[in-house]
Design a protein around this motif. Structure first.
Motif, PDB file in Angstrom:
ATOM      1  N   MET A   1     -17.469   7.105  -2.199  1.00 20.03           N
ATOM      2  CA  MET A   1     -18.156   5.871  -1.779  1.00 20.03           C
ATOM      3  C   MET A   1     -17.568   5.385  -0.458  1.00 20.03           C
ATOM      4  N   PHE A   2     -18.423   4.829   0.385  1.00 16.40           N
ATOM      5  CA  PHE A   2     -17.965   4.389   1.709  1.00 16.40           C
ATOM      6  C   PHE A   2     -18.243   2.884   1.912  1.00 16.40           C
ATOM      7  N   ILE A   3     -19.484   2.517   2.231  1.00 14.78           N
ATOM      8  CA  ILE A   3     -19.696   1.091   2.515  1.00 14.78           C
ATOM      9  C   ILE A   3     -19.708   0.239   1.245  1.00 14.78           C
ATOM     10  N   GLY A   4     -19.762   0.866   0.073  1.00 14.06           N
ATOM     11  CA  GLY A   4     -19.600   0.109  -1.166  1.00 14.06           C
ATOM     12  C   GLY A   4     -18.224  -0.550  -1.233  1.00 14.06           C
ATOM     13  N   HIS A   5     -17.193   0.126  -0.681  1.00 12.48           N
ATOM     14  CA  HIS A   5     -15.850  -0.480  -0.659  1.00 12.48           C
ATOM     15  C   HIS A   5     -15.810  -1.657   0.314  1.00 12.48           C
ATOM     16  N   PHE A   6     -16.516  -1.547   1.430  1.00 14.05           N
ATOM     17  CA  PHE A   6     -16.613  -2.690   2.353  1.00 14.05           C
ATOM     18  C   PHE A   6     -17.311  -3.865   1.664  1.00 14.05           C
ATOM     19  N   ALA A  31      -6.967   2.995  -1.060  1.00  9.38           N
ATOM     20  CA  ALA A  31      -6.889   4.405  -1.495  1.00  9.38           C
ATOM     21  C   ALA A  31      -7.306   5.349  -0.367  1.00  9.38           C
ATOM     22  N   ASP A  32      -8.372   4.975   0.345  1.00  9.24           N
ATOM     23  CA  ASP A  32      -8.867   5.842   1.420  1.00  9.24           C
ATOM     24  C   ASP A  32      -8.058   5.689   2.712  1.00  9.24           C
ATOM     25  N   ILE A  33      -7.249   4.628   2.807  1.00  8.27           N
ATOM     26  CA  ILE A  33      -6.350   4.470   3.960  1.00  8.27           C
ATOM     27  C   ILE A  33      -5.099   5.334   3.739  1.00  8.27           C
ATOM     28  N   LEU A  34      -4.611   5.348   2.497  1.00  8.06           N
ATOM     29  CA  LEU A  34      -3.431   6.156   2.184  1.00  8.06           C
ATOM     30  C   LEU A  34      -3.760   7.651   2.169  1.00  8.06           C
ATOM     31  N   TRP A  35      -4.969   7.963   1.732  1.00  6.59           N
ATOM     32  CA  TRP A  35      -5.349   9.371   1.490  1.00  6.59           C
ATOM     33  C   TRP A  35      -5.131  10.299   2.694  1.00  6.59           C
ATOM     34  N   PRO A  36      -5.656   9.973   3.902  1.00  9.68           N
ATOM     35  CA  PRO A  36      -5.423  10.905   5.022  1.00  9.68           C
ATOM     36  C   PRO A  36      -3.951  11.007   5.402  1.00  9.68           C
ATOM     37  N   VAL A  37      -3.200   9.928   5.186  1.00 10.51           N
ATOM     38  CA  VAL A  37      -1.769   9.962   5.490  1.00 10.51           C
ATOM     39  C   VAL A  37      -1.077  10.929   4.524  1.00 10.51           C
ATOM     40  N   PHE A  38      -1.444  10.839   3.246  1.00 11.81           N
ATOM     41  CA  PHE A  38      -0.841  11.726   2.243  1.00 11.81           C
ATOM     42  C   PHE A  38      -1.279  13.178   2.461  1.00 11.81           C
ATOM     43  N   SER A  66      -2.975   8.744  -4.138  1.00  9.82           N
ATOM     44  CA  SER A  66      -3.854   7.756  -3.520  1.00  9.82           C
ATOM     45  C   SER A  66      -4.991   7.347  -4.450  1.00  9.82           C
ATOM     46  N   HIS A  67      -5.390   8.195  -5.404  1.00 14.54           N
ATOM     47  CA  HIS A  67      -6.638   7.947  -6.124  1.00 14.54           C
ATOM     48  C   HIS A  67      -6.556   7.932  -7.648  1.00 14.54           C
ATOM     49  N   SER A  68      -5.370   8.110  -8.263  1.00 13.88           N
ATOM     50  CA  SER A  68      -5.380   7.986  -9.728  1.00 13.88           C
ATOM     51  C   SER A  68      -5.356   6.505 -10.095  1.00 13.88           C
ATOM     52  N   SER A 195     -10.033  10.090  10.021  1.00  9.27           N
ATOM     53  CA  SER A 195      -9.818   9.066   8.987  1.00  9.27           C
ATOM     54  C   SER A 195      -8.643   8.161   9.336  1.00  9.27           C
ATOM     55  N   ILE A 196      -7.581   8.730   9.889  1.00 10.75           N
ATOM     56  CA  ILE A 196      -6.393   7.926  10.208  1.00 10.75           C
ATOM     57  C   ILE A 196      -6.696   6.941  11.343  1.00 10.75           C
ATOM     58  N   ILE A 197      -7.512   7.358  12.303  1.00 15.67           N
ATOM     59  CA  ILE A 197      -7.832   6.477  13.430  1.00 15.67           C
ATOM     60  C   ILE A 197      -8.872   5.427  13.029  1.00 15.67           C
ATOM     61  N   PHE A 198      -9.801   5.832  12.172  1.00 16.40           N
ATOM     62  CA  PHE A 198     -10.926   4.965  11.817  1.00 16.40           C
ATOM     63  C   PHE A 198     -10.473   3.686  11.091  1.00 16.40           C
ATOM     64  N   ALA A 199      -9.537   3.802  10.153  1.00 12.83           N
ATOM     65  CA  ALA A 199      -9.176   2.664   9.306  1.00 12.83           C
ATOM     66  C   ALA A 199      -8.627   1.474  10.107  1.00 12.83           C
ATOM     67  N   PRO A 200      -7.595   1.666  10.963  1.00  9.06           N
ATOM     68  CA  PRO A 200      -7.092   0.506  11.712  1.00  9.06           C
ATOM     69  C   PRO A 200      -8.135  -0.100  12.639  1.00  9.06           C
ATOM     70  N   LEU A 201      -8.979   0.736  13.222  1.00  9.98           N
ATOM     71  CA  LEU A 201     -10.043   0.224  14.097  1.00  9.98           C
ATOM     72  C   LEU A 201     -10.952  -0.740  13.323  1.00  9.98           C
ATOM     73  N   CYS A 202     -11.366  -0.317  12.138  1.00  7.33           N
ATOM     74  CA  CYS A 202     -12.253  -1.148  11.313  1.00  7.33           C
ATOM     75  C   CYS A 202     -11.574  -2.438  10.888  1.00  7.33           C
ATOM     76  N   LEU A 203     -10.280  -2.367  10.622  1.00  2.00           N
ATOM     77  CA  LEU A 203      -9.572  -3.558  10.136  1.00  2.00           C
ATOM     78  C   LEU A 203      -9.328  -4.550  11.266  1.00  2.00           C
ATOM     79  N   VAL A 204      -8.930  -4.053  12.433  1.00  2.00           N
ATOM     80  CA  VAL A 204      -8.648  -4.954  13.552  1.00  2.00           C
ATOM     81  C   VAL A 204      -9.933  -5.632  14.027  1.00  2.00           C
TER      82      VAL A 204
END
Ligand SMILES: [Zn+2]
Length: 232
Positions: A1-6, A31-38, A66-68, A195-204
């Motif tokens: 799921m993507f925009i459902g989390h938003f 979960a999806d922010i941690l996932w690419p880092v892990f 990240s997802h259990s 994924s790693i670049i996308f998350a902070p951009l969306c949050l800021v």
């Protein structure tokens, strides 16, 4: 799921109006922010497989940290406690806890049986991703409801509050629909870095326009008391 989390993040503004949208959007996506880092650290693994589900080309065979459900309950507790220590705003801390855990529930609905209860434990999934139309209808309806609640709970102070918000919504919808017409990611490395670049951009970006909107209830209180109630 993507925009459902938003959608969950936007909706929760109506419960915790003083919490910045940055936190409210970070929690359901943690979960999806941690996932690419892990993935980058080699703690979790993914395969690209165009036949995995009709909606998503990912074989998510190993993402317990990240997802259990158990891991997300732990992350939710850390996240809510940190937020509470920083802000002392109770409604925000409670909402953030539930938002972090909501990720498991929403992914459980959409994924095939790859969502673990605990690391190494049984895995479940209701496979909404087997239907492209079903997935898109559910997510877009959720997203619209979340936006409606957010727009009702806040009011723009200025043009950034109005158009920055509108542009953000447009950006996410274009990205979501555009993703339907693009192929799977070329390899796991590019998936990780995008994924790693996308998350902070969306949050800021969310933090920025949210600062230019005022909670409707705070506006009434400010008018009555003359005190400014900041966002935390
Ligand atoms: Zn996820």
């Amino acid at each position: 799921m993507f925009i459902g989390h938003f959608a969950v993040g936007f909706a929760s503004k109506s419960v915790a109006p003083r919490t910045s949208l940055l936190w409210l959007l970070a929690a359901p996506q943690l979960a999806d922010i941690l996932w690419p880092v892990f993935l980058a650290l080699g703690w979790e693994h993914v395969r690209i497989d165009a036949t995995a589900t009709r909606f998503s080309p990912l074989d998510l065979y190993d993402f317990p940290w990240s997802h259990s459900l158990a891991a997300l309950v732990a992350w939710a507790t850390v996240f809510a406690v940190v937020y509470w220590l920083v802000t002392r705003y109770g409604p925000g801390a409670v909402v953030l806890w539930f938002a972090v855990v909501s990720h498991w529930v929403l992914d459980w609905i959409t994924h095939r049986a790859d969502m673990p209860i605990y690391p190494g434990g049984p895995r479940y999934g209701l496979r909404l991703w087997d239907s492209i139309a079903g997935t898109m209808i559910v997510e877009l309806v959720m997203f619209a409801a979340g936006l409606w609640l957010y727009a009702r709970a806040t009011r723009p102070r200025d043009r950034i509050g109005r158009y920055g918000f509108a542009a953000y919504v447009l950006f996410l919808v274009v990205l979501y629909i555009g993703d339907r017409f693009s192929g799977p990611p070329p390899d796991v490395q590019s998936l990780i870095w995008v994924s790693i670049i996308f998350a902070p951009l969306c949050l800021v970006w969310a933090w920025w326009f949210d600062r230019h909107r005022i909670p409707v209830d705070a506006e009434q209180k400010e008018f009555l008391t003359g005190n400014s109630l900041g966002t935390v």
